[in-house]
Scaffold this active site. Structure first.
Site, PDB file in Angstrom:
ATOM      1  N   THR A  13       0.814  -1.222   0.000  1.00  7.60           N
ATOM      2  CA  THR A  13       0.000   0.000   0.000  1.00  7.60           C
ATOM      3  C   THR A  13       0.848   1.273   0.000  1.00  7.60           C
ATOM      4  O   THR A  13       2.035   1.261   0.300  1.00  7.60           O
ATOM      5  CB  THR A  13      -0.920   0.039   1.233  1.00  7.60           C
ATOM      6  OG1 THR A  13      -0.129   0.134   2.412  1.00  7.60           O
ATOM      7  CG2 THR A  13      -1.813  -1.192   1.309  1.00  7.60           C
ATOM      8  N   ASP A  14       0.164   2.362  -0.323  1.00  9.63           N
ATOM      9  CA  ASP A  14       0.786   3.681  -0.206  1.00  9.63           C
ATOM     10  C   ASP A  14       0.543   4.196   1.213  1.00  9.63           C
ATOM     11  O   ASP A  14      -0.006   3.487   2.053  1.00  9.63           O
ATOM     12  CB  ASP A  14       0.253   4.628  -1.284  1.00  9.63           C
ATOM     13  CG  ASP A  14      -1.253   4.870  -1.194  1.00  9.63           C
ATOM     14  OD1 ASP A  14      -1.869   4.593  -0.128  1.00  9.63           O
ATOM     15  OD2 ASP A  14      -1.824   5.350  -2.185  1.00  9.63           O
ATOM     16  N   ALA A  15       0.903   5.420   1.471  1.00 12.08           N
ATOM     17  CA  ALA A  15       0.769   5.992   2.817  1.00 12.08           C
ATOM     18  C   ALA A  15      -0.683   6.067   3.285  1.00 12.08           C
ATOM     19  O   ALA A  15      -0.951   6.104   4.479  1.00 12.08           O
ATOM     20  CB  ALA A  15       1.402   7.381   2.866  1.00 12.08           C
ATOM     21  N   GLY A  16      -1.625   6.053   2.346  1.00 11.02           N
ATOM     22  CA  GLY A  16      -3.042   6.106   2.699  1.00 11.02           C
ATOM     23  C   GLY A  16      -3.681   4.740   2.906  1.00 11.02           C
ATOM     24  O   GLY A  16      -4.881   4.648   3.162  1.00 11.02           O
ATOM     25  N   VAL A  18      -3.946   2.402   0.616  1.00  6.81           N
ATOM     26  CA  VAL A  18      -4.554   1.940  -0.633  1.00  6.81           C
ATOM     27  C   VAL A  18      -3.483   1.190  -1.426  1.00  6.81           C
ATOM     28  O   VAL A  18      -2.321   1.611  -1.477  1.00  6.81           O
ATOM     29  CB  VAL A  18      -5.091   3.134  -1.455  1.00  6.81           C
ATOM     30  CG1 VAL A  18      -5.578   2.696  -2.822  1.00  6.81           C
ATOM     31  CG2 VAL A  18      -6.210   3.826  -0.677  1.00  6.81           C
TER      32      VAL A  18
END
Length: 145
Positions: A13-16, A18
């Site tokens: 995932t990315d920092a969010g 997602v």
């Protein structure tokens, strides 16, 4: 219909939280590799015994909804077309009944030593040809059990 389970981890995932778009390619690859292994043709066996490797030639992806941290996904694969030196897979990624991604993936058969296009051994092509589902489109794959 072949289905391979995938759990989403922090590294996907990315920092969010997602799933990063490139990670879906790895999930699709794993499902195709496991599909081949289920047919009795693991990639290392093909390389060692037949001097054959498969490589992605082209992909068409449609990202419909995002996957998120801790999601349990199913990555489906169906062989839509088998030619002498290529395969086309219809694939999708689902979270339960939710369709997240559809893909059409063209795979080239290559000689392992020089990575040049080559035909598959006749027995392998015949076995794969028998598994074709020509009507399979990524968004219309049949439900899994």
């Amino acid at each position: 219909m072949f289905s391979h389970p995938v759990r989403i981890y922090w590294e996907d995932t990315d920092a969010g939280g997602v799933v990063y778009h490139a990670r879906y390619l790895a999930f699709l690859e794993r499902a195709r590799s496991e599909w081949m292994r289920a047919q009795g043709y693991g990639q290392e066996l093909l390389r060692r015994e037949h001097d054959l490797v498969f490589a992605v030639r082209a992909m068409q992806l449609d990202f419909l909804k995002p996957a998120r941290l801790d999601d349990a996904l199913e990555v489906d694969a169906a062989l839509r077309e088998c030619r002498r030196a290529s395969l086309v897979f219809a694939q999708r990624i689902r979270r339960g009944d939710e369709l997240l991604l559809t893909a059409s993936v063209r795979i080239a058969a290559l000689d392992a030593a020089g990575f040049r296009p080559r035909g598959m051994p006749a027995a392998l092509q015949a076995r794969l040809k028998a598994l074709e589902t020509p009507e399979a489109a990524p968004d219309r794959l049949p439900p899994t059990d």
